[in-house]
Motif scaffolding. Structure first.
Motif, PDB file in Angstrom:
ATOM      1  N   ALA A 148       4.807   0.595  -0.769  1.00  0.00           N
ATOM      2  CA  ALA A 148       5.536   0.992  -1.753  1.00  0.00           C
ATOM      3  C   ALA A 148       6.095   2.515  -1.392  1.00  0.00           C
ATOM      4  O   ALA A 148       5.346   3.168  -0.772  1.00  0.00           O
ATOM      5  N   PRO A 149       7.244   2.705  -2.112  1.00  0.00           N
ATOM      6  CA  PRO A 149       7.838   4.037  -1.658  1.00  0.00           C
ATOM      7  C   PRO A 149       7.677   5.280  -2.771  1.00  0.00           C
ATOM      8  O   PRO A 149       8.030   6.318  -2.199  1.00  0.00           O
ATOM      9  N   TYR A 150       7.011   5.083  -3.684  1.00  0.00           N
ATOM     10  CA  TYR A 150       6.992   5.980  -4.893  1.00  0.00           C
ATOM     11  C   TYR A 150       6.543   7.379  -4.381  1.00  0.00           C
ATOM     12  O   TYR A 150       7.144   8.406  -4.779  1.00  0.00           O
ATOM     13  N   MET A 151       5.419   7.397  -3.543  1.00  0.00           N
ATOM     14  CA  MET A 151       4.862   8.611  -2.891  1.00  0.00           C
ATOM     15  C   MET A 151       5.476   9.373  -1.933  1.00  0.00           C
ATOM     16  O   MET A 151       5.114  10.455  -1.264  1.00  0.00           O
ATOM     17  N   GLY A 152       6.578   8.701  -1.480  1.00  0.00           N
ATOM     18  CA  GLY A 152       7.700   9.473  -0.571  1.00  0.00           C
ATOM     19  C   GLY A 152       7.140   9.392   0.867  1.00  0.00           C
ATOM     20  O   GLY A 152       6.219   8.806   1.368  1.00  0.00           O
ATOM     21  N   LYS A 153       7.840  10.350   1.539  1.00  0.00           N
ATOM     22  CA  LYS A 153       7.846  10.278   3.013  1.00  0.00           C
ATOM     23  C   LYS A 153       6.185  10.338   3.796  1.00  0.00           C
ATOM     24  O   LYS A 153       6.027   9.482   4.449  1.00  0.00           O
ATOM     25  N   ASP A 154       5.377  11.206   3.244  1.00  0.00           N
ATOM     26  CA  ASP A 154       4.248  11.641   3.756  1.00  0.00           C
ATOM     27  C   ASP A 154       3.218  10.248   3.471  1.00  0.00           C
ATOM     28  O   ASP A 154       2.325  10.221   4.174  1.00  0.00           O
ATOM     29  N   SER A 155       3.620   9.385   2.515  1.00  0.00           N
ATOM     30  CA  SER A 155       2.904   8.452   2.260  1.00  0.00           C
ATOM     31  C   SER A 155       2.952   7.009   3.337  1.00  0.00           C
ATOM     32  O   SER A 155       2.374   5.981   3.205  1.00  0.00           O
TER      33      SER A 155
ATOM     34  N   ASN B  21      -3.535  11.169   4.593  1.00  0.00           N
ATOM     35  CA  ASN B  21      -4.725  10.941   5.283  1.00  0.00           C
ATOM     36  C   ASN B  21      -5.129   9.254   4.703  1.00  0.00           C
ATOM     37  O   ASN B  21      -6.028   8.711   5.504  1.00  0.00           O
ATOM     38  N   THR B  22      -4.856   9.105   3.545  1.00  0.00           N
ATOM     39  CA  THR B  22      -5.216   7.701   3.005  1.00  0.00           C
ATOM     40  C   THR B  22      -4.266   6.732   3.600  1.00  0.00           C
ATOM     41  O   THR B  22      -4.597   5.587   4.041  1.00  0.00           O
TER      42      THR B  22
ATOM     43  N   ARG C 286       0.847  -1.072   0.045  1.00  0.00           N
ATOM     44  CA  ARG C 286       0.089  -0.194   0.016  1.00  0.00           C
ATOM     45  C   ARG C 286       0.894   1.230  -0.181  1.00  0.00           C
ATOM     46  O   ARG C 286       2.001   1.187   0.407  1.00  0.00           O
TER      47      ARG C 286
ATOM     48  N   TRP D 153      13.171   9.826   7.947  1.00  0.00           N
ATOM     49  CA  TRP D 153      11.940   9.710   8.136  1.00  0.00           C
ATOM     50  C   TRP D 153      11.569   9.531   9.821  1.00  0.00           C
ATOM     51  O   TRP D 153      12.530   8.732  10.431  1.00  0.00           O
TER      52      TRP D 153
ATOM     53  N   ASP E 190      -0.318   5.806  -0.155  1.00  0.00           N
ATOM     54  CA  ASP E 190      -1.149   6.980  -0.774  1.00  0.00           C
ATOM     55  C   ASP E 190      -0.873   8.246  -0.092  1.00  0.00           C
ATOM     56  O   ASP E 190      -0.073   8.288   0.859  1.00  0.00           O
ATOM     57  N   ILE E 191      -1.549   9.209  -0.266  1.00  0.00           N
ATOM     58  CA  ILE E 191      -1.226  10.494   0.472  1.00  0.00           C
ATOM     59  C   ILE E 191      -1.536  10.190   1.928  1.00  0.00           C
ATOM     60  O   ILE E 191      -2.330   9.246   2.180  1.00  0.00           O
TER      61      ILE E 191
ATOM     62  N   THR F  93      17.221   7.717   2.002  1.00  0.00           N
ATOM     63  CA  THR F  93      16.070   8.720   2.527  1.00  0.00           C
ATOM     64  C   THR F  93      15.154   8.261   3.383  1.00  0.00           C
ATOM     65  O   THR F  93      14.687   9.035   4.308  1.00  0.00           O
TER      66      THR F  93
END
Lengths: 270, 270
Positions: A123-130, A102-103, A97, A177, A99-100, A173
């Motif tokens: 999955a890492p693609y959406m970065g830190k806040d995901s 809140n998701t 999983r 976090w 996502d942004i 990276t």
């Protein structure tokens, strides 16, 4: 579960085997198919037959979602069965999983609270806040994709970014976090020679390692380059164990396969 | 649904609005909470109030999984309700899935066959063989993350690889995959200035655009740089529409918000 409890379990069982519960109705024995909840009954038999040889179970959520409500119910029953009967086992929701913020918080709630898994893959693609919403759960573990075992791993993960490969940049990276001590990583066994470099970046983290066996990875090579002082490896095997036989003896044959892997691991642990 | 049917719908409704159904039980009106299936009842009211103004609905799977079996049931009822009552609507399972080939096949089965969505969002990190199983479904659409609307997008997506940004490399590489005509892409509205470059790589593809409104993106900017001859955009709005009011009038207020967006879109389509 704390990381120390996982380490204690590994030492007690002399095993760092994870059994992947990727249950496909087209591949399970006929007599199990005739029960009311074939996926759960199959899992229960596999778990009962292997729980002293394995330290972790990893249901792959895709194989449950594909059967809709019935599948999700089988997943719920499976995780509850493990938690109630074998509370020492480390449980992994293989869900990939992310996502942004809140998701991701809702996904974390789904897997850590509602289903009560010890860990989930992301999955890492959406970065830190995901990813950070998962990391906020203490004594829960977030297993992030780094270098996967499939052919497509070479499409993006090994591309050169800033003079290093993307997957190494992902590792570096992620260490910055918040609550990064709750991170583990997926590193495929099919790329054993990469483990040396990976251990330079994350010497202490646990690695979930798919790809031994069916996908061609070597247990001894992975251990040679990837093991740390606390073992630091969870070696996953799915199909080689759970589909060792499609007959009435499937659980017995699964145990035999798991036992063989546990014995190889015991020898390596020396 | 074919891409042409989506284009026809956009032209008929003079709208390219997608309504995100990210339904959080903590945010929905008290009188809906008292029904047997509050999430479905909430969705049904929103859909009935906005279906002539929107061309797509996008349930975010996290918000259903967080409530376990009950949540998955609400998701099933929601997609069935749309398909039965408003068959012209384009449906998006916002699931951000992606795994090795046999697993992605199970996810594709879950969303395209079992739930009968027109499309699903996927993550690119695992590469070709993690996405192609979705692309194999004709007249189904696979919406891959390219450049997302969150802050973490800058952690990896914009890193320089081979002299270009990773998200551009993702776009370029994906065009070589089998059945790539079934691809659409997620591109966040918060980065409107990127659309010009993106359109050079994928001039014809549809883009699903989150981030207008609550996250700060501008509709007119996105359209200026991102629109193509077939419109080629689906602008998502979730919270601004579905939580326009938390009172008894929530559906009416949601319609008012959707109408305002549709009118802005109609003006742009001019």
């Amino acid at each position: 579960m704390t990381t120390q409890q996982l380490i204690d379990q590994i030492q007690a069982k002399k095993s760092f085997l994870c059994v992947g519960l990727d249950v496909d109705l087209n591949k399970i024995p006929q007599h199990v198919l005739e029960t009311e909840d074939p996926i759960f009954e199959f899992n229960k038999a596999i778990i009962d037959a292997t729980h002293d040889l394995a330290v972790a179970y990893k249901p792959n959520t895709a194989f449950y979602e594909a059967y809709g409500i019935k599948g999700w119910l089988s997943l719920e029953k499976t995780i509850r069965y493990i938690n109630e009967n074998y509370p020492d086992i480390f449980t992994i929701a293989d869900a990939k999983r992310g996502d942004i913020g809140n998701t991701s918080s809702m996904y974390a709630k789904a897997f850590f609270e509602d289903l009560n898994f010890d860990s989930v893959t992301v999955a890492p693609y959406m970065g830190k806040d995901s990813v950070e919403p998962f990391l906020a759960f203490e004594d829960k573990h977030t297993i992030m994709l780094a270098l996967t075992s499939n052919e497509g791993a070479f499409d993006f993960q090994t591309l050169n970014v800033n003079g290093t490969e993307l997957y190494k940049q992902v590792l570096k990276t992620s260490k910055t976090w918040k609550n990064s001590h709750n991170l583990m990583y997926v590193v495929g066994a099919t790329k054993a020679e990469y483990f040396t470099e990976i251990r330079k970046i994350i010497p202490d983290s646990f690695l979930l390692v798919p790809g031994v066996g069916a996908q061609g990875g070597s247990l001894s090579e992975v251990c040679k380059y990837g093991m740390n002082a606390n073992v630091g490896l969870l070696i996953n095997s799915s199909r080689a164990i759970i589909y060792a036989s499609t007959g009435i003896d499937f659980a017995e044959k699964a145990r035999a396969e798991a036992l063989q892997m546990q014995q190889e691991m015991q020898a390596i642990l020396g």
